[in-house]
Scaffold this active site. Structure first.
Site, PDB file in Angstrom:
ATOM      1  N   TRP A  31      -5.950  -2.570   8.092  1.00 36.08           N
ATOM      2  CA  TRP A  31      -5.999  -1.565   7.024  1.00 36.08           C
ATOM      3  C   TRP A  31      -7.014  -2.087   5.999  1.00 36.08           C
ATOM      4  CZ3 TRP A  31      -2.806  -1.763   2.122  1.00 36.08           C
ATOM      5  CH2 TRP A  31      -2.988  -0.607   1.356  1.00 36.08           C
ATOM      6  N   ASP A  61       3.868  -8.244   5.228  1.00 40.55           N
ATOM      7  CA  ASP A  61       3.699  -7.070   4.374  1.00 40.55           C
ATOM      8  C   ASP A  61       4.614  -5.959   4.892  1.00 40.55           C
ATOM      9  OD1 ASP A  61       2.662  -5.202   2.609  1.00 40.55           O
ATOM     10  OD2 ASP A  61       0.806  -4.878   3.730  1.00 40.55           O
ATOM     11  N   LYS A  69       6.801   4.213  -0.052  1.00 44.89           N
ATOM     12  CA  LYS A  69       7.159   5.161   1.009  1.00 44.89           C
ATOM     13  C   LYS A  69       8.676   5.237   1.182  1.00 44.89           C
ATOM     14  CE  LYS A  69       2.927   3.859   1.698  1.00 44.89           C
ATOM     15  NZ  LYS A  69       1.608   4.278   1.867  1.00 44.89           N
TER      16      LYS A  69
HETATM   17  C1  LIG Z   1       0.528  -1.988   5.149  1.00 40.25           C
HETATM   18  C2  LIG Z   1       0.502  -1.570   3.715  1.00 40.25           C
HETATM   19  N1  LIG Z   1       0.715  -2.483   2.767  1.00 40.25           N
HETATM   20  C3  LIG Z   1       0.695  -2.163   1.462  1.00 40.25           C
HETATM   21  C4  LIG Z   1       0.474  -0.871   1.057  1.00 40.25           C
HETATM   22  C5  LIG Z   1       0.423  -0.593  -0.421  1.00 40.25           C
HETATM   23  O1  LIG Z   1       1.524   0.114  -0.868  1.00 40.25           O
HETATM   24  P1  LIG Z   1       1.762   0.399  -2.399  1.00 40.25           P
HETATM   25  O2  LIG Z   1       1.707   1.876  -2.576  1.00 40.25           O
HETATM   26  O3  LIG Z   1       3.136  -0.133  -2.664  1.00 40.25           O
HETATM   27  O4  LIG Z   1       0.733  -0.309  -3.197  1.00 40.25           O
HETATM   28  C6  LIG Z   1       0.256   0.126   2.009  1.00 40.25           C
HETATM   29  C7  LIG Z   1      -0.018   1.493   1.571  1.00 40.25           C
HETATM   30  O5  LIG Z   1      -0.475   2.339   2.265  1.00 40.25           O
HETATM   31  C8  LIG Z   1       0.272  -0.240   3.369  1.00 40.25           C
HETATM   32  O6  LIG Z   1       0.064   0.661   4.326  1.00 40.25           O
END
Ligand SMILES: Cc1ncc(COP(=O)(O)O)c(C=O)c1O
Length: 409
Positions: free
Chosen positions: A130, A211, A246
């Site tokens: 990502w 994560d 989410k």
């Molecule tokens: C794998 C992953 N980590 C972290 C995040 C970041 O999330 P947050 O909205 O809590 O900053 C995302 C958001 O899409 C994600 O897909």
């Protein structure tokens, strides 16, 4: 100063959203954004969240500053939600957490924390990755190396390749893993694979950085963190980021945690806490409280927690049924093509086995917008959109003989 700025290129994800918003077509489809949408296309606000907000407003709470470590009750709730209340790490009090403005900030702060302690540490990230995650480490000055993870052409996990690459990890290198619902591929590890990785981490002296951004979207609230629970019980130390965006549908409220799990022989956990507090303060001073307060209200009120759990279960069932529907739609428009990977994968995303060029053609001809690696948000699609995607996929496949068939990594 600003006059001199020219030819600045957006990052690829932002650039896609700029193209999308500039596309005048009434039929354009956004399969890029990482939010859950219900059948009506809305990003729903959970009932548990609305009720918690009302309870909080009725209590007339203060709005003064908090510590840079944020809402510590929320931190404890999330530690227990992801690790389980009786996890040895919690019983042995080997964890220190900060509430952060979402997991994005937690990743950035975690990278900064490590770089300030160990300048030579390298982070190992999955291929594909990502893109934003990559930036958080690069901007902290950490060197990035990739490990094979997913074969996009074959739509399968490449675990043998992953292990082979990770055997080159050194002591204090970070191994970035997704707790569940891997972004962008949706391809998760089995519990046996988590176990093998834990052994490799112990052997090499690397530090896992897990994560967790989609707890409850894959197999279940506890099932989605089984790998994390296992690895954190087996390895001496670990970094953890958790997002509430989410799982509680509070994306713009910005709540998450960054946790440091220290080894049993760590000399001074209070110094770790102070260092963590300084790290986050230097980056963003203090996280906002509202989202964290809402989550704490839910997780500390049994009736609200029950409502939240059943709402999250409903979302997961919707995601699973969308995956089945999208698979069927793609297969019926592409006779002989096996789209079963879409049903085998978890969470919101899957990557279509098409190249970067083909993805761009789909954008031009069909006004369908995806993230890099042809990442599509399966969970955000309605029936018409998946039919259009299936048609576009059939079209690029039919066009292929006249073009080289290369899948972008
Ligand atoms: C794998 C992953 N980590 C972290 C995040 C970041 O999330 P947050 O909205 O809590 O900053 C995302 C958001 O899409 C994600 O897909």
């Amino acid at each position: 100063m600003f006059r001199e700025l020219c030819d600045y290129t957006n990052d690829p994800i932002e650039a896609m959203f700029v193209r999308l918003s500039g596309d005048p077509s009434p039929d354009k489809i956004d399969l890029g954004i990482g939010v859950f949408r219900d059948d009506s296309g809305k990003v729903p606000v959970m009932r548990a969240v609305r009720q918690a907000e009302q309870q909080l407003f009725a209590r007339d709470l203060p709005k003064s500053y908090m510590s840079p470590l944020g809402n510590l009750e929320y931190c404890r709730d999330i530690e227990e939600l992801v690790l389980g209340a009786n996890h040895p790490v919690l019983l042995e009090e080997r964890i220190v957490s900060a509430q952060t403005p979402g997991a994005g900030s937690a990743l950035r702060a975690g990278a900064e924390f490590v770089h300030s302690l160990s300048e030579d540490s390298v982070v190992w990230v999955s291929e594909p990755v990502w893109g934003h995650q990559l930036e958080f480490f690069e901007k902290a000055g950490i060197q990035v190396r990739t490990y094979r993870y997913y074969d996009q052409q074959g739509s399968t996990l490449d675990f043998a390749g992953m292990l082979e690459d990770l055997r080159s990890m050194n002591e204090n290198d970070l191994l970035l893993l997704h707790g569940c619902c891997h972004n962008p591929t949706g391809q998760d590890l089995t519990i046996e694979q988590w176990d093998s990785l834990a052994d490799l981490v112990v052997e090499t002296g690397a530090v896992p950085f897990v994560d967790v951004a989609y707890q409850g979207f894959g197999k279940g609230i506890d099932e989605d963190v089984a790998g994390l629970r296992l690895i954190s019980a087996k390895v001496p130390q670990l970094l953890l980021t958790v997002s509430s965006s989410k799982s509680f549908g509070i994306y713009r409220e910005r709540a998450g945690i960054l946790s440091v799990i220290v080894s049993k022989d760590a000399k001074d956990i209070e110094s770790v806490r102070r260092k963590l507090r300084d790290t986050v303060r230097q980056l963003y001073f203090m996280a906002p409280n509202h989202g964290a307060a809402v989550v704490h209200e839910i997780l500390s009120t049994p009736e609200l927690e029950q409502i939240w759990r059943s709402e999250l279960d409903e979302i997961r069932h919707h995601v699973v049924s969308m995956r089945k529907a999208v698979r069927e739609t793609i297969e019926s428009a592409n006779p002989g093509f096996d789209a079963s990977f879409i049903e085998r994968q978890y969470g919101m995303f899957s990557c279509l086995p098409i190249s970067e060029d083909e993805q761009f053609l789909v954008e031009q001809h069909f006004h369908i917008y995806m993230l890099p690696n042809a990442r599509v948000n399966v969970a955000a699609m309605n029936g018409n959109q998946s039919a259009k995607l299936a048609e576009a996929f059939a079209w690029v496949r039919a066009e292929r003989p006249s073009r080289p068939q290369q899948v972008s990594a």
